[in-house]
Design a protein around this motif. Structure first.
Motif, short mmCIF file in Angstrom:
data_model
loop_
_atom_site.label_atom_id
_atom_site.label_comp_id
_atom_site.label_asym_id
_atom_site.label_seq_id
_atom_site.Cartn_x
_atom_site.Cartn_y
_atom_site.Cartn_z
N ASN A 123 0.83 -1.21 0.00
CA ASN A 123 0.00 0.00 0.00
C ASN A 123 0.87 1.26 0.00
O ASN A 123 2.10 1.18 0.02
CB ASN A 123 -0.96 -0.01 1.20
N ASP A 124 0.22 2.40 -0.03
CA ASP A 124 0.92 3.69 -0.08
C ASP A 124 0.96 4.40 1.27
O ASP A 124 1.21 5.61 1.34
CB ASP A 124 0.25 4.61 -1.11
N LYS A 125 0.74 3.67 2.35
CA LYS A 125 0.66 4.31 3.67
C LYS A 125 1.93 5.08 4.03
O LYS A 125 1.87 6.15 4.63
CB LYS A 125 0.37 3.25 4.74
N ASN A 126 3.09 4.56 3.67
CA ASN A 126 4.36 5.22 3.95
C ASN A 126 4.76 6.21 2.86
O ASN A 126 5.85 6.80 2.93
CB ASN A 126 5.48 4.18 4.11
N GLY A 127 3.90 6.38 1.85
CA GLY A 127 4.25 7.20 0.70
C GLY A 127 4.81 6.35 -0.42
O GLY A 127 5.00 5.14 -0.27
N TYR A 128 5.10 7.00 -1.56
CA TYR A 128 5.57 6.22 -2.71
C TYR A 128 6.62 6.93 -3.55
O TYR A 128 6.98 6.48 -4.62
CB TYR A 128 4.39 5.79 -3.59
N PHE A 129 7.15 8.06 -3.06
CA PHE A 129 8.17 8.78 -3.83
C PHE A 129 9.59 8.43 -3.39
O PHE A 129 10.55 9.07 -3.80
CB PHE A 129 7.94 10.29 -3.73
N ASN A 130 9.71 7.39 -2.55
CA ASN A 130 11.02 6.97 -2.08
C ASN A 130 10.97 5.47 -1.80
O ASN A 130 10.11 5.01 -1.04
CB ASN A 130 11.36 7.74 -0.79
#
Length: 365
Positions: A123-130
């Motif tokens: 999922n994208d809970k921690n973000g997705y640009f890194n």
């Protein structure tokens, strides 16, 4: 194969329909392309490219198309499958170079197929640009990037999947992500576009607008941030999210329709074979039957009643985009707006849906 602009009663009828839809949703600009009988049959631009100086939209203007970009990544992997560089059943952790394992199901392999179909349980809970957000050696909260269900058992849309896939593409090809897409998809199809802002003519970039709670529009300047400092320190296979494989393609509606023709014809368009028919069909076949989602391409039956269309949508920085086609009957639609006033929703964007229905009623039905 030159596009045909229709004139007379039919054109004026569709003009009225689309302009009414724009007015209803306060759309700033709108580009539409209709494919019929396997060729571009109608295309037109309405409204403004730049609302400040009332610049009209033109055919060669390019939009950041958001999540339709994912299909370029998946198409690239279909080429790599053919060349034997990878398999859809490969362990994604082996491909990316650090463990990709749901801590709730550590024994279950998360495959390339799962990542490309949003069935990875990531999922994208921690973000997705890194990429560090999901790397156990970099982030103590890496477990938060996984859902509680078993990999492969359910579908959940996740942008991180495709930024990771872009990094793997670089590792397998030893080419920077945007350069691979340009060399192996855009140039063979004679399309103008790309992921790197500074590789493009800035005058052709269409400003994107979001609306605040009081229905005032705001230009989203970050939509075309060139990311020059990050690109100067670029590390292939690691800092790939800077280029946003998940949503960073910039291309015109007309060229996007030509790209759609390639998928409609199972990998070949304009005499150029981009991928084998076998792999094009794999992309379009649902991995998760309930969602209808294949490999960066979905099968959607909620747009036109009684008809299943194949394609993808995009939404970012106020832009909304749609690319959908019927591969059997050889018609399709590209619709892009650079801003309209409607609430974010999990449901299909009503402006896109209404435009596709209007084009279908006027030209296909």
């Amino acid at each position: 194969m030159l596009p045909v602009l229709l004139f007379g009663q039919q054109a004026s009828e569709i003009d009225q329909k689309l302009q009414a839809i724009m007015q209803h949703y306060q759309a700033i600009g709108l580009s539409v392309v209709l494919v019929k009988n396997n060729q571009i049959d109608f295309h037109k631009n309405y409204g403004y490219k730049n609302i400040k100086d009332k610049t009209p939209l033109q055919d060669n203007d390019i939009f950041r198309i958001a999540s339709i970009s994912k299909s370029f990544t998946a198409t690239s992997f279909m080429q790599l499958l053919k060349q034997g560089h990878c398999s859809l059943d490969d362990d994604f952790g082996d491909l990316i170079g650090f463990p990709i394992r749901n801590p709730n199901y550590p024994e279950v392999k998360i495959t390339l197929r799962m990542v490309l179909s949003h069935t990875s349980s990531i999922n994208d809970k921690n973000g997705y640009f890194n990429l560090d957000v999901i790397n156990p050696s970099k982030n103590p909260n890496w477990q938060d990037s996984y859902n509680s269900y078993a990999p492969g058992s359910q579908y959940q849309y996740c942008n991180l999947n495709f930024n990771m896939a872009g990094a793997v593409l670089e590792k397998l090809t030893q080419m920077r992500f945007d350069n691979y897409i340009s060399k192996n998809i855009l140039k063979p199809l004679q399309l103008y576009g790309g992921y790197c802002v500074d590789s493009l003519d800035h005058s052709r970039l269409v400003p994107l607008y979001s609306f605040d709670d009081k229905a005032n529009f705001i230009e989203e300047a970050n939509a075309y941030a060139p990311r020059r400092e990050e690109l100067a320190a670029y590390q292939p296979g690691y800092t790939t999210p800077v280029l946003s494989p998940t949503g960073g393609m910039k291309i015109s509606a007309l060229d996007l329709a030509k790209y759609m023709l390639m998928h409609m014809n199972y990998g070949t368009a304009n005499g150029k074979k981009i991928m084998d028919k076998k792999y094009a069909k794999i992309m379009q076949t649902a991995v998760n039957k309930q969602s209808g989602y294949g490999l960066a391409i979905m099968n959607e039956s909620s747009i036109i009643p009684g008809i299943t269309l194949t394609g993808h949508t995009g939404s970012a920085y106020g832009l909304y985009s749609a690319l959908f086609f019927n591969p059997a009957k050889k018609y399709g639609f590209v619709v892009i707006t650079n801003g309209c006033n409607l609430p974010d929703s999990e449901n299909f964007n009503p402006l896109l849906k209404d435009c596709i229905q209007a084009l279908y009623d006027s030209f296909i039905k």
